[in-house]
Design a protein around this motif. Structure first.
Motif, PDB file in Angstrom:
ATOM      1  N   GLU A 213     -10.331 -11.110  -2.120  1.00 14.25           N
ATOM      2  CA  GLU A 213      -8.916 -11.289  -2.422  1.00 14.25           C
ATOM      3  C   GLU A 213      -8.120 -10.125  -1.858  1.00 14.25           C
ATOM      4  O   GLU A 213      -8.326  -8.978  -2.246  1.00 14.25           O
ATOM      5  N   ALA A 214      -7.208 -10.427  -0.948  1.00 15.33           N
ATOM      6  CA  ALA A 214      -6.459  -9.364  -0.282  1.00 15.33           C
ATOM      7  C   ALA A 214      -5.445  -8.696  -1.194  1.00 15.33           C
ATOM      8  O   ALA A 214      -5.242  -7.484  -1.123  1.00 15.33           O
ATOM      9  N   GLY A 215      -4.786  -9.471  -2.067  1.00 16.61           N
ATOM     10  CA  GLY A 215      -3.693  -8.863  -2.813  1.00 16.61           C
ATOM     11  C   GLY A 215      -3.534  -9.247  -4.262  1.00 16.61           C
ATOM     12  O   GLY A 215      -3.091  -8.438  -5.074  1.00 16.61           O
ATOM     13  N   LEU A 216      -3.851 -10.482  -4.639  1.00 19.75           N
ATOM     14  CA  LEU A 216      -3.524 -10.942  -5.988  1.00 19.75           C
ATOM     15  C   LEU A 216      -4.490 -10.405  -7.039  1.00 19.75           C
ATOM     16  O   LEU A 216      -5.693 -10.603  -6.949  1.00 19.75           O
ATOM     17  N   HIS A 217      -3.937  -9.717  -8.035  1.00 19.34           N
ATOM     18  CA  HIS A 217      -4.710  -9.310  -9.207  1.00 19.34           C
ATOM     19  C   HIS A 217      -4.483 -10.297 -10.340  1.00 19.34           C
ATOM     20  O   HIS A 217      -5.417 -10.825 -10.913  1.00 19.34           O
ATOM     21  N   GLU A 218      -3.231 -10.540 -10.646  1.00 17.12           N
ATOM     22  CA  GLU A 218      -2.879 -11.573 -11.604  1.00 17.12           C
ATOM     23  C   GLU A 218      -1.424 -11.953 -11.386  1.00 17.12           C
ATOM     24  O   GLU A 218      -0.616 -11.166 -10.914  1.00 17.12           O
ATOM     25  N   MET A 219      -1.103 -13.202 -11.731  1.00 16.39           N
ATOM     26  CA  MET A 219       0.258 -13.721 -11.601  1.00 16.39           C
ATOM     27  C   MET A 219       0.839 -13.890 -12.997  1.00 16.39           C
ATOM     28  O   MET A 219       0.178 -14.403 -13.905  1.00 16.39           O
ATOM     29  N   ASP A 220       2.076 -13.459 -13.184  1.00 14.04           N
ATOM     30  CA  ASP A 220       2.675 -13.475 -14.515  1.00 14.04           C
ATOM     31  C   ASP A 220       3.227 -14.840 -14.889  1.00 14.04           C
ATOM     32  O   ASP A 220       3.550 -15.655 -14.044  1.00 14.04           O
TER      33      ASP A 220
END
Length: 503
Positions: free
Chosen positions: A52-59
């Motif tokens: 995963e290049a960038g996403l940790h979590e989406m709010d």
């Protein structure tokens, strides 16, 4: 062949705008310089891992969030699987080790139990950020700028005026006594900015209030799933998505954007191509549009609008593949934010974010805590992320650059081993992405991952709008309204498409 819209850039902002416009019957042509769509919302393959290049979590994704409306309209929920993250985050320093729930009422109870002397401030904190976030989405977008200029503001939106010039650091100092509690409350500040005393309360509340209202979510299989789906919406509705091509000029005539000149990236210096449309969307860094893509006259108009705007910092990421699930090594949490002992209070954060990598705060994301779909059976993927600046990496030879990346990787693996003893020996793959890496793959100035810095004078409702000073040239990216992050760019793209459809 003529098009209704040409989009420069295939990040989430451009993809969302393109998907909405294509769905509504507009003929869309999207140009992306990378070999895959998504920008920061991408994955890549390494040693059997989907990284995963960038996403940790989406709010969010709750009823007060803007994304469900957008996702339902584009049928995202029918084609992309979202997994709820188990809690907001764990915060660790030499004095405090606490797990923060992703629900406001549970978080209030957790903080009051740990910091009973600050109960009043804790309740005030949550009331303000949750109410602010609700007001932001309740106020019609076309009225935001007008409402902020009014000397008397409707009572239902009083927080928007009260906190429009406020910073997070100043707000916390006014309501909370404990320095450790302040640090815990902004433990994930790196999601937004690098300094609480210049961090806009409006932008912070929009994101933080969303996590406490709707939780955090991850896209199963990685953020590339969302990017690929939005790209398919464009092509399935008669549009075109051209990869490995670089826009070299936005064509203008009488202060009106009329087309885009572009070229194949390989071979370099290949013959220039042109495409024309009624509207042009720049899903690209606004400074790049102003400095490299416009004619001198059009460029001056845009540069006058963005003069003195500050660019945000970037992110350094260490990607890690493990021989076994990290949760089997004793780690129990999805996101852990670790602060060095040198950070005693809020005012230490900015200085620490630029200090030696041995002391910079970092976030550890353990994707093995959920069914992420990123690692081979019996293994797991994780990332370590920290603040980064292009100045950390400039003026290095290629050999020096590689050596410094290796040094940084070993520093953070050792720090992670202090946090989770024994984890170092389970590492079988690692790789470092710097601000220089970000700049190479996204072309963003200074390799920033955020666009413009989220400071009060250029955040939230003061943000540059989707419409530029050049007629028929629109913006959809982290550089424009609403700002960075997945929510910001998705909303930016959708609002941009709505503006074009409305016209």
């Amino acid at each position: 062949m003529g098009y209704d819209v040409v989009i420069v850039g295939g990040g989430l902002g451009g993809l969302t705008a393109g998907a909405k416009l294509a769905k509504e019957g507009k003929k869309v042509f999207l140009i992306e310089q990378h070999n895959k769509p998504g920008g920061y919302a991408t994955t890549f393959k390494r040693n059997g891992y989907t990284v995963e290049a960038g996403l940790h979590e989406m709010d969010g994704l709750d009823e007060d969030d803007i994304k469900p409306k957008i996702f339902k309209d584009l049928k995202v929920f029918d084609n992309v699987e979202f997994i709820r993250v188990p809690e907001f985050y764990r915060f660790v320093n030499e004095r405090v080790d606490i797990v923060v729930p992703d629900n406001a009422e549970k978080a209030i109870a957790t903080f009051i139990k740990k910091f009973p002397e600050d109960e009043q401030g804790i309740r005030k904190f949550f009331k303000v950020i949750v109410d602010l976030r609700r007001e932001i989405w309740k106020l019609p977008r076309e009225k935001w700028k007008v409402f902020l200029a009014l000397p008397i503001f409707p009572l239902v939106f009083r927080n928007l005026v009260s906190y429009r010039n406020e910073t997070v650091g100043k707000f916390l100092d006014s309501i909370v006594k404990s320095d450790d509690l302040k640090l815990v409350l902004i433990g994930n500040l790196g999601y937004y900015h690098n300094d609480p005393y210049t961090m806009s309360m409006l932008y912070y509340a929009a994101g933080q209030g969303s996590y406490y209202s709707g939780g955090g979510w991850y896209i199963k299989g990685g953020s590339q799933k969302l990017s690929d789906y939005l790209s398919r919406v464009i092509t399935d509705n008669g549009g075109e998505v051209i990869l490995n091509h670089l826009a070299t000029k936005i064509l203008t005539e009488n202060n009106r954007a009329i087309g885009v000149e572009y070229t194949k990236k390989v071979p370099e210096n290949s013959e220039g191509l042109k495409v024309f449309a009624r509207n042009i969307i720049a899903n690209a860094a606004i400074p790049n549009v102003a400095n490299h893509l416009l004619s001198p006259k059009a460029s001056r108009r845009l540069r006058s609008q963005i003069e003195n705007w500050e660019i945000a910092c970037s992110i350094l990421t260490v990607y890690l593949g493990f021989k076994k699930p990290v949760k089997e090594l004793g780690n129990k949490h999805y996101s852990t934010f670790a602060f060095h002992p040198s950070v005693q209070k809020q005012s230490d954060i900015l200085k620490n974010s630029k200090a030696d990598f041995r002391t910079r705060p970092f976030c550890f994301v353990d994707y093995s805590q959920i069914d992420s779909g990123l690692a081979p059976e019996g293994k797991s993927l994780s990332v370590i992320a920290t603040y980064d600046y292009i100045s950390d990496w400039e003026n290095l030879s290629q050999q020096e650059y590689r050596a410094k990346k290796e040094e940084v990787a070993q520093i953070f693996i050792a720090r992670l081993d202090d946090l989770i003893p024994g984890i170092k020996k389970e590492v079988e793959y690692y790789e470092v992405s710097t601000s220089k890496t970000m700049r190479r793959y996204t072309l963003n100035p200074e390799g920033t991952a955020y666009g413009y810095a989220e400071i009060p004078r250029q955040a939230g409702m003061r943000r540059i709008r989707q419409k530029s000073p050049i007629k028929n040239l629109h913006f959809a990216s982290a550089w424009t309204f609403l700002g960075g992050g997945f929510t910001g760019v998705i909303a930016s793209g959708y609002f941009c498409a709505e503006d074009i459809l409305r016209e």
